[in-house]
Design an enzyme around this catalytic site. Sequence first.
Site, short mmCIF file in Angstrom:
data_model
loop_
_atom_site.label_atom_id
_atom_site.label_comp_id
_atom_site.label_asym_id
_atom_site.label_seq_id
_atom_site.Cartn_x
_atom_site.Cartn_y
_atom_site.Cartn_z
N HIS A 19 0.83 -1.21 0.00
CA HIS A 19 0.00 0.00 0.00
C HIS A 19 0.86 1.26 0.00
CE1 HIS A 19 -3.27 -2.87 1.65
NE2 HIS A 19 -3.26 -2.85 0.33
N HIS A 42 -7.58 -7.87 -7.89
CA HIS A 42 -7.89 -8.81 -6.79
C HIS A 42 -8.09 -7.94 -5.56
CE1 HIS A 42 -5.75 -11.17 -9.79
NE2 HIS A 42 -6.25 -12.27 -9.25
N SER A 103 -6.73 -2.34 -0.59
CA SER A 103 -6.27 -1.60 -1.79
C SER A 103 -7.37 -0.74 -2.45
CB SER A 103 -5.64 -2.55 -2.80
OG SER A 103 -6.44 -3.68 -3.03
N GLU A 121 -13.35 -8.84 -7.82
CA GLU A 121 -13.23 -9.78 -6.70
C GLU A 121 -14.09 -10.99 -7.01
OE1 GLU A 121 -11.37 -10.14 -3.75
OE2 GLU A 121 -12.52 -12.01 -3.78
N ASP A 145 -13.30 -12.84 -12.73
CA ASP A 145 -11.86 -13.02 -12.71
C ASP A 145 -11.17 -11.69 -13.07
OD1 ASP A 145 -9.32 -14.63 -12.83
OD2 ASP A 145 -9.40 -13.86 -14.87
N GLY A 146 -10.27 -11.25 -12.19
CA GLY A 146 -9.67 -9.93 -12.37
C GLY A 146 -8.70 -9.85 -13.53
N ASP A 166 -2.84 -8.24 -7.50
CA ASP A 166 -2.48 -8.74 -6.15
C ASP A 166 -3.21 -10.05 -5.86
OD1 ASP A 166 -1.67 -8.88 -3.49
OD2 ASP A 166 -3.20 -7.48 -2.79
#
Length: 279
Positions: A19, A42, A103, A121, A145-146, A166
């Site tokens: 971060h 993610h 995030s 997500e 799906d990211g 991530d």
Amino acid sequence: MLSYLHAFHAGNFADVQKHAALTLALVMMQSKKTAIACFDTHAGSAIYDLTSERARKTAEADAGIHHLWSLRGKLKSPDWQPMVELLGRVNKGSDTLSLYPGSPAWLANFGRPGDAIAAFELHPTEGKHLEAWGEKNGVRVQNEDGLNGLLKCLPPAQPRLLTLIDPSYEVKDEYGQVVKTLTHAWKKCRHGVFLIWYPILTSGLHQQLIAGVAGSGVRKVLRSEVMLDQPPGRGMVGSGMLVVNPPWGFDQRLSDMLAELEGEARLGLSASLSWLVPE
Ligand code: SAM
């Protein structure tokens, strides 16, 4: 079947590195007025309760954000300031941290009106929390799906791009999938800033990612790593972040920030920064 829940790990030393890099990249990119499209592939559930049973079970935040918070008056790099201020705001000015932003919350809090933020997500429960939070915070949430989701959105309508990748790396071939997605995404948007988090593992599995990115053709890739001074015998012994196309001067500023976490009295970490692929 997804079993990883970030609530067990929120605010740990890896989140502090991740971060810090994310906030610094966004704040530096905002020195120019043009709008930024931000993607969080993610995203997790946005806000974590550091007093919850899950968080207290691992107590990982104690050697992470709680310790950093206790040092807040002594940190020398001015680049910690936006993080410290946001943590204060999220915790309504309390001296004790009970809430920690994930995030998408860091992105939403620093995003300007013209910037766009999209978060992916896949976990059903995490996704539900994220969706409810996203509606109130101007973040477009997609329960898909990211990695595929990101590719469908590129190139973005906004002139500039910031992407955090991530994953939880629950599936071994995620390292290879990340390399493929990054390569494809970079071809669609060569000026984009991409941050890719990875765990540093005793098994060495993360080396697939490092070698894959190094040989992918993607240029200008910075590699930041923080290693635990007293690592466990197995599992995660450090936290890594690749940054593609970092803003000019980002390497020195991130290095100055992370150097403050080194040594026994700090977070018990050793930080390193180098170019994996130069320009
Ligand atoms: N980025 C978050 C942060 O910094 O606060 C933490 C994310 S956590 C490491 C990884 C998240 O990815 C989990 O919430 C998990 O459910 C989700 N996930 C796993 N596979 C996914 C996929 N293929 N697409 C989108 N999300 C996924």
